[in-house]
Design a protein around this motif. Structure first.
Motif, PDB file in Angstrom:
ATOM      1  N   ARG A  54      10.032  15.892  -4.436  1.00  0.00           N
ATOM      2  CA  ARG A  54      10.279  16.756  -5.596  1.00  0.00           C
ATOM      3  C   ARG A  54       8.951  17.257  -6.163  1.00  0.00           C
ATOM      4  O   ARG A  54       7.930  16.556  -6.094  1.00  0.00           O
ATOM      5  N   GLY A  56       8.163  17.804  -9.349  1.00  0.00           N
ATOM      6  CA  GLY A  56       7.780  17.018 -10.515  1.00  0.00           C
ATOM      7  C   GLY A  56       7.022  17.845 -11.532  1.00  0.00           C
ATOM      8  O   GLY A  56       6.808  19.054 -11.391  1.00  0.00           O
ATOM      9  N   ARG A  57       6.592  17.180 -12.583  1.00  0.00           N
ATOM     10  CA  ARG A  57       5.859  17.863 -13.638  1.00  0.00           C
ATOM     11  C   ARG A  57       4.443  18.188 -13.165  1.00  0.00           C
ATOM     12  O   ARG A  57       3.777  17.327 -12.559  1.00  0.00           O
ATOM     13  N   PRO A  58       3.924  19.369 -13.434  1.00  0.00           N
ATOM     14  CA  PRO A  58       2.559  19.726 -13.008  1.00  0.00           C
ATOM     15  C   PRO A  58       1.544  18.780 -13.644  1.00  0.00           C
ATOM     16  O   PRO A  58       1.654  18.401 -14.809  1.00  0.00           O
ATOM     17  N   ARG A  59       0.531  18.380 -12.871  1.00  0.00           N
ATOM     18  CA  ARG A  59      -0.502  17.500 -13.390  1.00  0.00           C
ATOM     19  C   ARG A  59      -1.339  18.235 -14.426  1.00  0.00           C
ATOM     20  O   ARG A  59      -1.652  19.422 -14.282  1.00  0.00           O
ATOM     21  N   ALA A  60      -1.687  17.510 -15.473  1.00  0.00           N
ATOM     22  CA  ALA A  60      -2.493  18.104 -16.548  1.00  0.00           C
ATOM     23  C   ALA A  60      -3.974  18.059 -16.243  1.00  0.00           C
ATOM     24  O   ALA A  60      -4.772  18.637 -16.987  1.00  0.00           O
ATOM     25  N   THR A  98      -2.137   9.933 -21.017  1.00  0.00           N
ATOM     26  CA  THR A  98      -2.381  10.596 -19.730  1.00  0.00           C
ATOM     27  C   THR A  98      -3.574   9.970 -19.032  1.00  0.00           C
ATOM     28  O   THR A  98      -3.555   9.730 -17.825  1.00  0.00           O
ATOM     29  N   ASN A 101      -2.518   6.679 -17.658  1.00  0.00           N
ATOM     30  CA  ASN A 101      -1.706   6.839 -16.446  1.00  0.00           C
ATOM     31  C   ASN A 101      -2.575   7.089 -15.224  1.00  0.00           C
ATOM     32  O   ASN A 101      -2.330   6.554 -14.139  1.00  0.00           O
TER      33      ASN A 101
END
Length: 336
Positions: A54, A56-60, A98, A101
């Motif tokens: 998937r 998923g959320r884009p990395r910041a 973040t 993480n």
């Protein structure tokens, strides 16, 4: 598809290949028939029933940001996540979580640090030299003759931040939720003791400030010398001032006591330190906590006498491992 675990998908696939109907398999797993149908279509198209990747959320953060965060915390392990947010170059909108993480992805998690003695370069050199000199010592021929001694201070009440209270919201300052603690732990008592593979000394109460004169007259003469009557006995003590004073060394020399040279700042090499921890835990586990200094001293002496000799023997049997560990650590801190 998400309602089927990986194991259930394998079982469903096996039943499909065996010729069982999709409706029967769906009833067995309590899913819709379309779920089983999509499972079969995916297997025929890809040869697998695993989840598809998937987006998923884009990395910041960019790869360069991740590398900056990781290297910054590897170089200084005591930095906070918020400090890395502020130090990150370029425009960014990151939260502290973040950063945490990304550190978790690198295998770095916030832990309570080990509290050790301050070791200078000279200390580390002396510790390595001492370890190398005793690498070939064995428990049977050497360490069983050593009497390990030390003083330790026990607080009447100890508050190390590990206690927890179960409370509701807004009950932080409720009387039954406050852990009341006297200043400086309510005082405590200092004791001296010595251990050997064959026995232990009495636990001696040390009142007030210990000096070389008091150390000789109140500890060495009445309590240590009787333990060292064997000609093979070796006496261990750390490098506290009363232990290394001229009066003390002369007393030990006059009584032909063989003293084990000891490196400074090396409590991790002394097995009696672990026994102090065990003694403290035994006192804390008592149903009735000591109410005053007299009760505390009595509890310490009672628990000291009940510690199994086998536990002491196991601690002293770790001395060869301690020597290898301090050499491997190049004189730095060891797990002991």
């Amino acid at each position: 598809m998400a309602r089927l675990s990986r194991e259930d998908r394998q079982i469903a696939l096996g039943r499909l290949q065996a010729g069982q109907s999709q409706s029967a398999i769906a009833r067995h797993f309590h899913v819709s028939q379309s779920t089983i149908s999509r499972l079969w279509v995916r297997f025929q198209a890809t040869g697998s029933v695993a989840d598809l990747p998937r987006a998923g959320r884009p990395r910041a953060t960019t790869a360069a940001n991740d590398r900056f965060i990781r290297l910054r915390h590897l170089r200084n392990r005591f930095l906070s996540a918020s400090s890395s947010v502020q130090a990150l170059p370029g425009p960014h909108r990151l939260s502290d979580q973040t950063v945490r993480n990304h550190l978790h992805e690198a295998g770095l998690r916030a832990r309570r640090p080990h509290r050790g003695a301050v070791l200078t370069r000279r200390h580390r050199q002396n510790r390595v030299q001492w370890g190398n000199q005793h690498l070939r010592w064995t428990v049977r021929n050497h360490w069983r003759h050593v009497w390990f001694s030390d003083e330790s201070y026990f607080l009447l009440q100890r508050h190390d931040g590990r206690r927890r209270v179960y409370r509701r919201v807004n009950e932080r300052y409720a009387p039954n939720c406050v852990d009341e603690a006297p200043v400086h732990g309510g005082g405590g008592v200092m004791v001296w003791g010595a251990i050997n593979t064959a026995g232990r000394s009495t636990l001696v109460h040390v009142q007030g400030r210990i000096t070389a004169q008091r150390y000789v007259e109140e500890i060495l003469r009445p309590h240590a010398l009787p333990l060292l009557a064997d000609q093979d006995a070796i006496f261990q003590q750390d490098n506290a001032r009363p232990h290394t004073a001229r009066l003390t060394t002369q007393f030990l020399t006059d009584h032909h006591v063989q003293v084990l040279p000891w490196p400074s700042m090396s409590p991790d090499m002394n097995p009696i330190e672990h026994l102090w921890d065990e003694l403290d835990r035994r006192v804390r586990r008592r149903e009735e906590a000591p109410a005053n200094h007299r009760d505390l001293l009595q509890a310490l002496q009672e628990e000291w006498d009940t510690i199994p000799q086998q536990d002491i023997r196991h601690l002293i049997q770790s001395m060869p491992r301690r020597c290898r560990a301090v050499v491997a650590a190049q004189g730095s801190h060891t797990p002991y």
